[in-house]
Design a protein around this motif. Structure first.
Motif, mmCIF file in Angstrom:
data_model
loop_
_atom_site.group_PDB
_atom_site.id
_atom_site.type_symbol
_atom_site.label_atom_id
_atom_site.label_comp_id
_atom_site.label_asym_id
_atom_site.label_seq_id
_atom_site.Cartn_x
_atom_site.Cartn_y
_atom_site.Cartn_z
ATOM 1 N N THR A 257 0.840 -1.195 0.000
ATOM 2 C CA THR A 257 0.000 0.000 0.000
ATOM 3 C C THR A 257 0.873 1.243 0.000
ATOM 4 N N SER A 258 1.880 1.242 0.851
ATOM 5 C CA SER A 258 2.895 2.297 0.862
ATOM 6 C C SER A 258 4.187 1.687 0.320
ATOM 7 N N GLY A 259 5.318 2.062 0.848
ATOM 8 C CA GLY A 259 6.575 1.477 0.374
ATOM 9 C C GLY A 259 7.716 1.907 1.270
ATOM 10 N N THR A 276 16.525 10.245 6.773
ATOM 11 C CA THR A 276 16.263 8.813 6.919
ATOM 12 C C THR A 276 15.913 8.496 8.366
ATOM 13 N N PHE A 277 15.222 7.355 8.561
ATOM 14 C CA PHE A 277 14.959 6.896 9.922
ATOM 15 C C PHE A 277 16.046 5.932 10.356
ATOM 16 N N CYS A 278 16.151 5.736 11.658
ATOM 17 C CA CYS A 278 17.008 4.689 12.224
ATOM 18 C C CYS A 278 16.270 4.111 13.417
ATOM 19 N N TYR A 279 15.857 2.840 13.300
ATOM 20 C CA TYR A 279 15.068 2.195 14.347
ATOM 21 C C TYR A 279 15.827 1.000 14.921
ATOM 22 N N ALA A 280 15.665 0.788 16.207
ATOM 23 C CA ALA A 280 16.255 -0.390 16.846
ATOM 24 C C ALA A 280 15.513 -1.645 16.396
ATOM 25 N N PHE A 281 16.249 -2.751 16.285
ATOM 26 C CA PHE A 281 15.651 -4.047 15.934
ATOM 27 C C PHE A 281 15.947 -5.062 17.035
ATOM 28 N N GLY A 290 14.044 4.759 4.574
ATOM 29 C CA GLY A 290 13.017 5.775 4.431
ATOM 30 C C GLY A 290 11.729 5.171 3.915
ATOM 31 N N PRO A 291 10.584 5.596 4.471
ATOM 32 C CA PRO A 291 9.288 5.095 4.019
ATOM 33 C C PRO A 291 8.622 6.098 3.073
ATOM 34 N N ILE A 292 7.809 5.597 2.168
ATOM 35 C CA ILE A 292 6.991 6.477 1.335
ATOM 36 C C ILE A 292 5.522 6.191 1.624
ATOM 37 N N ASN A 293 4.712 7.225 1.572
ATOM 38 C CA ASN A 293 3.264 7.039 1.734
ATOM 39 C C ASN A 293 2.640 6.405 0.504
ATOM 40 N N ASN A 294 3.200 6.727 -0.651
ATOM 41 C CA ASN A 294 2.484 6.544 -1.909
ATOM 42 C C ASN A 294 3.049 5.401 -2.737
ATOM 43 N N GLY A 295 2.622 4.185 -2.411
ATOM 44 C CA GLY A 295 3.014 3.004 -3.163
ATOM 45 C C GLY A 295 1.855 2.496 -3.992
ATOM 46 N N GLY A 296 1.420 1.268 -3.668
ATOM 47 C CA GLY A 296 0.343 0.643 -4.427
ATOM 48 C C GLY A 296 -0.974 1.394 -4.359
ATOM 49 N N MET A 297 -1.160 2.211 -3.309
ATOM 50 C CA MET A 297 -2.402 2.976 -3.208
ATOM 51 C C MET A 297 -2.543 3.943 -4.390
#
Length: 516
Positions: A257-259, A276-281, A290-297
């Motif tokens: 939906t996004s990407g 860019t983001f940096c998240y703990a795993f 980096g995330p995008i809002n606008n993928g498959g939607m």
């Protein structure tokens, strides 16, 4: 083993054999409520019902003996927020990452943007639960005052299953309130959110195991009460794991939906511009990207608004309408005849981090038809992902290999576009279940069934390799700088465009509304 992926519009459960082969899968969709341009919510209990339904279905379809089920492990979309009262009842719907009502409060924190980013790795944006909490505090104090906990959808589900409030590192990171170094709630972030740590869940590793599911739920699911449930992580990092993209130089790209564009690193990596983001795993791994809002939607929008007649034909012929759209796009050469599409129909996260961003076709002329527009839509989504990859490569070095997943991979045309626009070999697994597989493998590791998550490399299965077509690469090399220049030149205008479009903001929690 069962991997459960709680997505934005669908929850899917996949039953895997011990060697990673898909035995059964089942998914249940649910609506994203968007009554206006700013609101994007879901009903928490609809998602909980989908989790139960999908697990129950794969257990039944797979004819699983209770004793043979080793683990159930979870993946989840990030940035959701639910306010719950002392008894755990929701005071709000599930406010998703796509909700933009808190934009004003992101603006109010802009002078602390880089300090918060350096502490938490989370770019300041209305999707951030930190910002959403601040919005609730000031715009809906009647809800804020009754709230015992602010939680995500996965925390809500685990509370329904086990009566405990726990959150894994990566979902906690995505709140914008987890300190990257200490992996504890960050004092500065909580001060800005105007809450205390007691109003948030207990932070646990992604490998945390919960046992003792409520007996009535165990009976419903036809599983043992002591079946291990692993908290897991976010869908992003688990997609990397499920794609076997966890080593240096391996980039994972997902378009659903996004990407998103992501890489796994062995230390926190922050961008000096906060792009860019940096998240703990885990204790020693982080995910950067980096995330995008606008993928498959956006392709769904193109179907609904640009190809209504083709969609009707596809329905009559019982063929996949998206296959029809991508075949239409394939009748047009790369570059869409000089037509460029910026896909910011839902604002944008990376690379702009601007909730006011708006989409546009640039270069329209009389010779362009809907086929050009559909091709430009597909290319525009890929161009946007490429602009996310660029700052990531500045941080961690060039991509050695791109591994991709998501619904886009069903389209030969779209897959080849990725290879050509990125000018890189792209590897795509035949299975689309990367987040579920990542969750399942993490689950096995959590219960000590495997020594390392690297066993995933033996489970990914067959992959398709796509190489860039040189003549297409040359076309896209000329277009990408133009795409980027137009993107940058439009930035000063987005706020005014958004202001022209915004009517009176919807207020679903308003005290002035009639009681339902």
């Amino acid at each position: 083993m069962i991997g459960v992926d709680i997505g934005t519009t669908t929850t899917k459960s996949v039953l895997f054999t011990a060697d990673g082969k898909v035995k059964e899968s089942h998914h249940v969709g649910y609506p994203l409520h968007t009554p206006d341009a700013l609101t994007a919510e879901q009903k928490p209990d609809e998602i909980f019902a989908a989790v139960l339904s999908t697990i129950k279905k794969v257990v039944a379809k797979g004819k699983v003996n209770k004793e043979d089920l080793k683990v159930v492990s979870f993946s989840s979309a990030m940035h959701s927020l639910i306010a719950v009262d002392e008894s755990g009842e929701p005071l709000t719907n599930c406010i998703t990452w796509a909700d933009k009502r808190a934009a004003t409060y992101a603006d109010k924190l802009c002078n602390q943007r880089m300090e918060l980013y350096k502490r938490t790795g989370m770019p300041l944006h209305p999707m951030s639960p930190l910002v959403k909490i601040k919005w609730l505090k000031h715009e809906h104090p009647e809800i804020f005052e009754k709230t015992a906990k602010f939680i995500s959808i996965k925390e809500y589900i685990f509370h329904k299953l086990f009566d405990e409030y726990i959150v894994d590192y990566s979902i906690a990171s995505a709140t914008g309130m987890l300190n990257l170094e200490t992996k504890q709630w960050d004092e500065v972030a909580l001060t800005n959110a105007e809450i205390s740590p007691l109003q948030l869940s207990t932070i646990v590793p992604a490998t945390h195991v919960s046992k003792g599911i409520k007996s009535e739920l165990a009976h419903t699911l036809k599983i043992n009460e002591d079946t291990p449930f692993v908290i897991g992580a976010s869908d992003g990092v688990l997609s990397n794991l499920g794609l076997d993209a966890i080593d240096q130089g391996e980039i994972a790209i997902t378009i659903g939906t996004s990407g998103a564009v992501r890489a796994v690193t062995k230390e926190p990596v922050l961008d000096k511009e906060g792009r860019t983001f940096c998240y703990a795993f885990t204790d020693d791994l982080w995910v950067v990207g980096g995330p995008i809002n606008n993928g498959g939607m956006i392709l769904r929008w193109a179907k609904d608004e640009l190809a209504k007649s083709e969609a009707a034909v596809a329905e009559r012929l019982d063929v996949n309408v998206y296959d029809l759209l991508t075949k239409m796009a394939d009748t047009i050469p790369p570059g869409a005849g000089g037509l460029i599409f910026h896909p910011y129909l839902s604002g944008e996260r990376a690379p702009l981090w601007d909730a006011d961003a708006r989409g546009s076709f640039t270069g329209l002329s009389l010779h362009h038809g809907k086929e050009h527009m559909i091709r430009a839509v597909l290319e525009g989504i890929m161009y946007n992902l490429y602009t996310v990859l660029e700052p990531l490569e500045e941080l961690i070095g060039p991509a050695r290999e791109i591994k991709a997943s998501g619904g886009f991979a069903r389209s030969e045309v779209w897959k080849q576009m990725m290879a050509d626009i990125f000018n890189a070999e792209v590897r795509i697994p035949e299975s689309f279940e990367s987040s579920c597989l990542g969750a399942a493998v993490l689950g096995l590791y959590a219960i000590d069934e495997v020594e390392s998550v690297n066993v995933v490399e033996k489970m990914v299965g067959k992959t398709t390799h796509l190489k860039p077509i040189p003549e297409n690469v040359e076309v896209y090399k000329k277009i990408l700088p133009v795409y980027r220049d137009i993107m940058n030149s439009m930035k000063p205008h987005y706020a005014k465009l958004a202001e022209l479009q915004h009517g009176e903001e919807s207020n679903p929690y308003s005290k002035n509304k009639n009681d339902a």
